[in-house]
Design a protein around this motif. Sequence first.
Motif, short mmCIF file in Angstrom:
data_model
loop_
_atom_site.label_atom_id
_atom_site.label_comp_id
_atom_site.label_asym_id
_atom_site.label_seq_id
_atom_site.Cartn_x
_atom_site.Cartn_y
_atom_site.Cartn_z
N ARG A 103 20.06 20.57 9.06
CA ARG A 103 18.60 20.63 9.22
C ARG A 103 17.93 19.62 8.29
O ARG A 103 18.58 19.12 7.35
N PRO A 104 16.67 19.33 8.51
CA PRO A 104 15.95 18.46 7.57
C PRO A 104 16.03 19.02 6.15
O PRO A 104 15.88 20.22 5.94
N GLY A 105 16.29 18.15 5.20
CA GLY A 105 16.45 18.55 3.82
C GLY A 105 17.90 18.70 3.40
O GLY A 105 18.20 18.69 2.20
N ASP A 106 18.79 18.86 4.38
CA ASP A 106 20.21 18.92 4.06
C ASP A 106 20.73 17.52 3.73
O ASP A 106 20.13 16.52 4.11
N GLU A 107 21.89 17.48 3.07
CA GLU A 107 22.43 16.21 2.62
C GLU A 107 23.92 16.13 2.91
O GLU A 107 24.66 17.10 2.73
N ALA A 131 18.80 15.33 8.51
CA ALA A 131 19.47 15.39 7.21
C ALA A 131 19.50 13.99 6.58
O ALA A 131 19.13 13.00 7.22
N SER A 132 19.95 13.91 5.34
CA SER A 132 20.02 12.62 4.64
C SER A 132 21.46 12.33 4.24
O SER A 132 22.30 13.23 4.16
N ARG A 159 21.85 21.91 -1.54
CA ARG A 159 21.34 20.83 -0.70
C ARG A 159 22.49 20.04 -0.06
O ARG A 159 22.40 19.66 1.11
#
Length: 393
Positions: A103-107, A131-132, A159
């Motif tokens: 999800r957004p914010g995951d790395e 994600a990043s 994270r």
Amino acid sequence: MSVPQPPEPVPGARLLFSLDPAVSHLNHGSFGAVPIGVQRAQQRLRDEMETNPLRFFTQGLIDRITHTRRHLATFLGADPEGTALVGNTTTGVAVVLGSLGLRPGDELLTTDHGYGAVAFAVERECRRTGASHRVLRVPLTATDEEVVEIVRAGLRPGRTKLLIVDQLTSPTAKLLPTAAIVGLARERQVPVLVDAAHAPGMLPTPVAGVGADFWVGNLHKWAYAPRGTAALVVAPPWRDRIEPLVVSWEQPAGFPGNVEWQATLDYTPWLAAPVGLYTLRSLGVERVRAHNAALAAYGQRVVGDALGVAPTDLPEPDGPSVAMRIVPLPPGVATTLDAARELQKRIADRLATEVAVTSWGGRGWLRLCGQVYNSPDEYDRLAVRLPPFLAAA
């Protein structure tokens, strides 16, 4: 320091392969080489398939795949019930990435020694999920303790949803302390995927003792299997969460069957893979590993000497059975991926020698492999011809 002595050849080994004798094949690590006996075993399976396709695919094929998987998993030191056969390491990586539920914010966390196609897969998953991707810089000369400390400082519990680390790196031929890294990550509840593309056949029981959440490695490089044979090993807590890239009739069976079965996929590479292990065992597994590692070390040294590289500047792989070595190229040579690919092609075309040329850390590197079909004189010839070739380029 004197050049290390090359190992004694493995009698008859060269005759097991159908490689062009006019070419020096010093890049086994990229696509491997399939022994003739394995080629013939696979062709017999293809003939069986084409004689009666309906019978081949519908009467006992799943059981044959299961039997093969158990055989290969045992060789790797893996749990057969947690192992799925896949086409290659990058396919296994894609399966894992698609099963994480990012999800957004995951790395996603990797190192700068990772394989390029895996980095592309990570970037695509990040674009798809929001994600990043963060890359840890690991010096080529880092000790095991230093590598672990770099990873320790880079983890962000809560994270970081996955750490991807290579068991043996492709661009730099460096054996990483995966068991220690996995143990550290587990303390921080960060799952780990071990990219072990070069481990099967080269490293003894490469799955056993690592304890990774996910492990994936090719058997078509150093274990003499036909191309398109790899194993994805998944720890028990994750097995029910694995989703295949393609949904098939085996979806209700769950992992590993739902990953393995893809309808009319050509399964003959997998079914012939045990013949590759038989070939390896016939030659002597430990004998082959020792021979290949010693030959790669010899090749690295003679080519390095020819290029004026001090022995202390030739990177060590940090493992006694590692059959890949790298040699730094002169400054300004192959400093980009495109330039490296072009140089590799020109060496193949003009010197009749297959090698790997990579660009890592802003410098060009020559990667040499050792295999039972190679002989010391192939590295000697490259050492004589490569310096004037590079000077004239």
